[in-house]
Scaffold this motif. Structure first.
Motif, PDB file in Angstrom:
ATOM      1  N   SER A  60      37.185  44.831  43.135  1.00 60.06           N
ATOM      2  CA  SER A  60      35.781  45.182  43.343  1.00 60.06           C
ATOM      3  C   SER A  60      35.347  44.864  44.782  1.00 60.06           C
ATOM      4  O   SER A  60      34.658  45.665  45.429  1.00 60.06           O
ATOM      5  CB  SER A  60      34.917  44.421  42.335  1.00 60.06           C
ATOM      6  OG  SER A  60      33.565  44.506  42.665  1.00 60.06           O
ATOM      7  N   LEU A  61      35.761  43.702  45.285  1.00 60.16           N
ATOM      8  CA  LEU A  61      35.419  43.319  46.658  1.00 60.16           C
ATOM      9  C   LEU A  61      36.040  44.275  47.675  1.00 60.16           C
ATOM     10  O   LEU A  61      35.400  44.655  48.660  1.00 60.16           O
ATOM     11  CB  LEU A  61      35.872  41.892  46.949  1.00 60.16           C
ATOM     12  CG  LEU A  61      35.107  40.781  46.247  1.00 60.16           C
ATOM     13  CD1 LEU A  61      35.784  39.443  46.500  1.00 60.16           C
ATOM     14  CD2 LEU A  61      33.653  40.744  46.688  1.00 60.16           C
ATOM     15  N   ARG A  62      37.294  44.657  47.428  1.00 58.80           N
ATOM     16  CA  ARG A  62      37.969  45.578  48.355  1.00 58.80           C
ATOM     17  C   ARG A  62      37.267  46.934  48.389  1.00 58.80           C
ATOM     18  O   ARG A  62      37.223  47.592  49.422  1.00 58.80           O
ATOM     19  CB  ARG A  62      39.442  45.733  47.986  1.00 58.80           C
ATOM     20  CG  ARG A  62      40.246  44.483  48.260  1.00 58.80           C
ATOM     21  CD  ARG A  62      41.740  44.709  48.195  1.00 58.80           C
ATOM     22  NE  ARG A  62      42.243  45.177  46.924  1.00 58.80           N
ATOM     23  CZ  ARG A  62      42.627  44.394  45.917  1.00 58.80           C
ATOM     24  NH1 ARG A  62      42.554  43.071  46.036  1.00 58.80           N
ATOM     25  NH2 ARG A  62      43.092  44.917  44.809  1.00 58.80           N
ATOM     26  N   GLU A  63      36.710  47.353  47.254  1.00 58.15           N
ATOM     27  CA  GLU A  63      35.983  48.618  47.210  1.00 58.15           C
ATOM     28  C   GLU A  63      34.619  48.502  47.898  1.00 58.15           C
ATOM     29  O   GLU A  63      34.109  49.463  48.459  1.00 58.15           O
ATOM     30  CB  GLU A  63      35.800  49.069  45.756  1.00 58.15           C
ATOM     31  CG  GLU A  63      37.113  49.481  45.107  1.00 58.15           C
ATOM     32  CD  GLU A  63      37.018  49.643  43.591  1.00 58.15           C
ATOM     33  OE1 GLU A  63      35.915  49.490  43.018  1.00 58.15           O
ATOM     34  OE2 GLU A  63      38.074  49.916  42.988  1.00 58.15           O
ATOM     35  N   GLN A  64      34.048  47.311  47.859  1.00 57.17           N
ATOM     36  CA  GLN A  64      32.705  47.080  48.393  1.00 57.17           C
ATOM     37  C   GLN A  64      32.688  46.817  49.905  1.00 57.17           C
ATOM     38  O   GLN A  64      31.744  47.196  50.590  1.00 57.17           O
ATOM     39  CB  GLN A  64      32.123  45.858  47.671  1.00 57.17           C
ATOM     40  CG  GLN A  64      30.665  45.923  47.424  1.00 57.17           C
ATOM     41  CD  GLN A  64      30.219  44.736  46.573  1.00 57.17           C
ATOM     42  OE1 GLN A  64      30.996  44.082  45.899  1.00 57.17           O
ATOM     43  NE2 GLN A  64      28.943  44.457  46.643  1.00 57.17           N
TER      44      GLN A  64
END
Length: 121
Positions: A60-64
């Motif tokens: 999720s962090l990598r996408e954000q």
């Protein structure tokens, strides 16, 4: 460096030991002999910190955030690297450091955890 507080923040966690791994040209933060954070550089020598995360949270962090990538030279599912010249908010990076510390601490034996938590109490 933008995140001058990283060293102090990692070292304030109970039982943390800091060392320098010459072969990796990186500073490591360890708990019970296990690494929870590594600060060094990528192949272009761009400053990064690598931290363990819950796989879904890490994804999720990598996408954000474009400055959070799969762990450099680490297991890509469980580790993430944050570029220290990026725009990841301090509170997100602190949350990642906290999670990494807790995940590694949780893998230690009950006796080691007890010793760490009683140290300097």
């Amino acid at each position: 460096m933008k995140y001058e507080w990283i060293d102090e923040y990692c070292l304030c966690k109970k039982g943390t030991v800091k060392d320098f791994k010459v072969e990796w040209d990186a500073i490591r933060y360890l708990i019970g002999g296990k690494m929870f954070a590594m600060q060094g550089g990528d192949k272009e020598k761009k400053a990064i910190i690598t931290l363990k995360c819950d796989p879904l949270f890490g994804q999720s962090l990598r996408e954000q955030y474009q400055h959070i990538v799969a762990g450099y030279y680490m297991n890509k599912e469980h580790w993430n690297s944050v570029y220290l010249d990026g725009d990841v908010p301090d509170d997100v990076l602190k949350q990642m450091i906290d999670m990494s510390y807790e995940l590694i601490l949780g893998k230690l034996s009950k006796k080691v955890i007890k010793d760490i938590m009683e140290e300097n109490s």
